[in-house]
Motif scaffolding. Structure first.
Motif, PDB file in Angstrom:
ATOM      1  N   ARG A 239      25.501  76.936  31.099  1.00 57.30           N
ATOM      2  CA  ARG A 239      24.617  75.837  31.473  1.00 57.30           C
ATOM      3  C   ARG A 239      23.828  76.209  32.731  1.00 57.30           C
ATOM      4  O   ARG A 239      22.637  75.994  32.825  1.00 57.30           O
TER       5      ARG A 239
ATOM      6  N   THR B 277      18.622  63.892  31.670  1.00 60.52           N
ATOM      7  CA  THR B 277      19.943  64.374  32.073  1.00 60.52           C
ATOM      8  C   THR B 277      20.648  63.324  32.914  1.00 60.52           C
ATOM      9  O   THR B 277      20.016  62.453  33.507  1.00 60.52           O
TER      10      THR B 277
ATOM     11  N   ARG C 268      19.683  76.842  33.025  1.00 61.86           N
ATOM     12  CA  ARG C 268      18.779  76.089  33.898  1.00 61.86           C
ATOM     13  C   ARG C 268      17.621  76.971  34.350  1.00 61.86           C
ATOM     14  O   ARG C 268      16.469  76.575  34.278  1.00 61.86           O
TER      15      ARG C 268
ATOM     16  N   LEU D 276      21.477  70.900  27.528  1.00 60.24           N
ATOM     17  CA  LEU D 276      22.514  71.836  27.962  1.00 60.24           C
ATOM     18  C   LEU D 276      23.906  71.216  27.941  1.00 60.24           C
ATOM     19  O   LEU D 276      24.893  71.881  28.240  1.00 60.24           O
TER      20      LEU D 276
ATOM     21  N   GLU E  65      21.433  69.284  37.953  1.00 62.49           N
ATOM     22  CA  GLU E  65      20.497  69.846  36.987  1.00 62.49           C
ATOM     23  C   GLU E  65      19.084  69.360  37.285  1.00 62.49           C
ATOM     24  O   GLU E  65      18.133  70.140  37.340  1.00 62.49           O
TER      25      GLU E  65
ATOM     26  N   LEU F  66      26.929  72.937  26.307  1.00 64.11           N
ATOM     27  CA  LEU F  66      27.286  74.319  26.670  1.00 64.11           C
ATOM     28  C   LEU F  66      28.333  74.325  27.782  1.00 64.11           C
ATOM     29  O   LEU F  66      28.467  73.377  28.528  1.00 64.11           O
TER      30      LEU F  66
ATOM     31  N   GLN G  28      21.227  76.596  20.695  1.00 61.04           N
ATOM     32  CA  GLN G  28      20.404  75.911  21.682  1.00 61.04           C
ATOM     33  C   GLN G  28      19.037  76.595  21.796  1.00 61.04           C
ATOM     34  O   GLN G  28      18.008  75.941  21.851  1.00 61.04           O
TER      35      GLN G  28
END
Ligand SMILES: Nc1ncnc2c1ncn2[C@@H]1O[C@H](COP(=O)(O)OP(=O)(O)OP(=O)(O)O)[C@@H](O)[C@H]1O
Ligand SMILES: [Mg+2]
Lengths: 290, 365
Positions: free
Chosen positions: B171, B193, B175, B163, B198, B166, B142
């Motif tokens: 995750r 997202t 962030r 993310l 998030e 993950l 990532q």
């Protein structure tokens, strides 16, 4: 590395049938040929159990009729050269073809693959005789197409050209199928990633698509090369015996000439040459992995 | 506007008869962390792909730094993408992956090497340059994908659920890292997202999407406290929806009737006609609980109820309270004090609710 004893035992058991098969059908006959190549020729076929290097001196030695290379070496060189030409032509035709097939809708794709495989349903010899009809002096190309257009007939059959056509024809599917398999597996998000980073169509191909389909290219090339240089039918039927390849030479020694040790020596040298190439390829793959 | 870095004007994109993006307009500002938030299939990825240049809209224009780019191929746009599956080139090392974009720009090798090294250090992967992507963990891959996209210093960085692959812990850690990275670089991030948490924690502004439409654009606080409609309020956080009937409305405040007895003064953003049906929206944590009855004030509403259910969750207690007319309301009560008598309440016991009148809002769409 961390294979336990027990697992090794299971693996060993699984490998047994295959191992027996390989030993009996490949290794034993190959060793037999190596032994024969060092024995003495027996008139009318077979061998006399008396060690001799005659076959090898004949194969590599001075040949009074030839200028520099003797006839046998020339046949070897020609065979390999045609093998290379066949590989290159098949790659040149097969790569875009395989790509085209992968770009189709699933239904069309399966139909096209079927069309590529269909020829296998007919005996190779029969198909090569069909080419003889096409290429013959009174064949389809000469009598229908060329005369139809009012052009002069050209000799096609029994020429190196006819042999090459036959070799390419026979080997093409073996190039297309592995290429197709590697392109099918190709993940197109790599193309998007490369474009996103500024690669135009040409560099997407040269830097991403082609390198990632190299396994297919390698498999296809090896298959086609081995098929082409070992071919017996094509030079016999389309070459009319005039343009001999190693396989013709081999069959001549075991057949008409009844010189089994010499035939064996040709076989040994042929296999060794091939093995050098393949071992080199495998080693370079291993080095790449490391 | 000069500080708009990406502009979408009336973008419509259709796949066959699927309307993936329907008349979307967005203005994304220089240097902001902008999220496209919405449920699966709402058109977030399609919107992002049109900005990147992988899809062309049937209608509308896209501008990057004021230039129309709608029909430019991806390799002619100064935006870079972090793909959800990373799309790291398997036949190249980490350094070659990260350097690929610079190589495409024909930069000198020395500079490429330097920038690759710097960027790998920035994403905390120094000394990983010679590895193959397949030999890295998901989190490391990532970071490589991130490095590869930021090394070209694009005008805009596009991230499609970067993310998602993950595990939860990583995750959450990522962030903060992403947000920190964005702060350091000052690059505009457009972040796709479907995870509202998030989007809330990272974004400067959020566009909430559903069925190809943008329903609301605003800061996390705006979309949370002033959700434009039922869908947004429901999608973001937990909310009480209470059916009501409008008695009067002046465009800022409204008086509504809940059931037959409860008359409430609430906030509203749009005008609503009298006698129109509507929904009162109020967040569970905006409601206070009391043991004793009280009166409606100038700014606070006061309503009696009966405890229907309660769940103790440690930091707070989640009550379900039944009001007159079988209306149920969820309340989140902070467990601030030891021996809180409210927490000792049992099902069927009376309780009193209060909230700031303007914390409850009327929604008619
Ligand atoms: N290439 C395509 N061909 C046909 N339909 C597509 C294509 N790409 C997207 N769609 C459709 O367009 C709609 C929006 O898709 P999109 O991928 O933008 O959704 P999304 O919001 O990113 O969803 P998710 O959270 O699941 O990734 C979906 O209904 C999808 O099926
Ligand atoms: Mg998506």
């Amino acid at each position: 590395m961390t294979v336990t004893k027990r697992r090794r035992g299971v693996l060993g058991t699984l490998l047994t049938p295959g191992a027996i098969w390989i030993v009996l059908l490949y290794i034993v006959p190959s060793l037999l040929i190596v032994v024969y190549s060092f024995l003495t020729k027996k008139l009318g076929g077979g061998v006399i159990w008396e060690v001799s290097l005659d076959s090898y001196t004949k194969l590599f030695g001075y040949n009074p009729g030839a200028l520099i290379l003797n006839d046998f070496v020339i046949i070897f060189l020609r065979t390999f050269w045609w093998g290379i030409l066949t590989v290159l032509t098949c790659l040149f035709i097969g790569y875009p073809l395989a790509f085209y097939v992968t770009q189709q809708k699933p239904a069309t794709r399966n139909l096209l693959l079927l069309l590529i495989i269909i020829p296998f349903w007919t005996n190779f010899l029969v198909r090569i005789y069909a080419w003889k009809f096409l290429l013959g002096n009174n064949g389809f190309i000469n009598s229908t197409i060329l005369s139809g257009l009012g052009l002069r007939r050209i000799p096609l059959i029994n020429t190196p050209f006819a042999v090459l056509i036959g070799l390419i024809y026979g080997a093409l599917p073996f190039m297309v199928l592995p290429l197709y398999a590697s392109m099918e597996r190709f993940n197109y998000s790599f193309v998007e990633a490369a474009q996103d980073l500024g690669a135009g169509y040409f560099r997407v191909f040269t830097r991403i698509f082609f390198p990632l389909t190299i396994p297919g290219v390698a498999t296809g090339c090896i298959l086609v090369f081995i098929l082409a240089i070992g071919d017996f039918v094509v030079p016999t039927v389309l070459g009319g015996g005039k343009v001999a390849m190693v396989a013709n030479l081999l069959s001549l020694q075991f057949g008409n000439a009844f010189d089994w040790p010499f035939g064996s020596a040709i076989g040994v040298v042929f296999i060794l040459l091939l093995m050098i190439g393949i071992v080199y390829y495998i080693l370079s793959e291993i080095r790449k992995e490391a | 506007m000069t500080d708009t870095v990406v502009g979408l004007k009336n973008i419509t994109k259709q796949f066959g008869d699927v309307l993936a993006v329907d008349n979307v307009s967005l203005q994304i500002r220089e240097g902001e962390f902008f999220s496209l938030l919405g449920p699966s299939g709402c058109g977030k990825t399609t919107t992002l792909r049109m900005i990147a240049g992988f899809e062309m809209p049937q209608i509308g224009e896209i501008y990057i730094k004021g230039e129309p780019v709608t029909h430019l191929p991806p390799f002619r746009r100064n935006v870079n993408t972090v793909f959800q599956d990373y799309a790291l080139f398997p036949h190249m090392t980490v350094a070659q992956n990260v350097g690929f974009g610079l190589e495409m720009d024909k930069l000198p090798e020395v500079e490429i090497r330097q920038r690759v090294e710097d960027t790998l250090r920035l994403v905390q992967l120094p000394q990983m340059g010679d590895r193959r992507p397949s030999h890295l963990s998901g989190g490391q891959q990532q970071r490589v994908a991130l490095a590869r996209a930021i090394v070209k210093r694009p005008d805009v960085l596009l991230l499609d659920e970067p993310l998602a692959a993950l595990d939860l812990k990583l995750r959450q850690a990522m962030r903060f890292e992403l947000k920190e990275l964005q702060h350091q670089l000052g690059t505009t991030f457009i972040y796709v997202t479907h995870d509202q948490e998030e989007a809330m924690t990272m974004s400067d502004r959020i566009a909430v999407m559903n069925h190809g439409h943008v329903l609301q654009i605003g800061t996390p606080i705006e979309v949370y406290d002033h959700s434009a409609d039922h869908f947004v309020a429901d999608f973001i956080g937990e909310t009480n929806f209470i059916d009501c009937r409008v008695i009067s409305c002046n465009g800022e405040t409204a008086t509504v009737l809940i059931g037959d007895e409860i008359k409430l003064e609430v906030a509203c953003d749009q005008n609503a006609a009298a006698d129109q049906p509507g929904t009162v929206v109020i967040r569970p944590e905006k409601i206070d609980l009391h043991m004793k009855a009280g009166n409606d004030g100038q700014e606070t509403a006061f309503v009696p109820g009966i405890v229907e259910n309660m769940v103790w969750i440690g930091t707070d207690t989640r009550f379900t309270v039944k009001l007159a007319g079988k209306v149920e309301v969820v309340v989140r009560h902070q467990n601030m004090r030891l021996g809180d008598p409210l927490v000792a309440l049992r099902r069927g016991e009376p309780v009193y609710l209060s909230w700031q009148k303007m914390a409850a809002r009327l929604i008619t769409s």
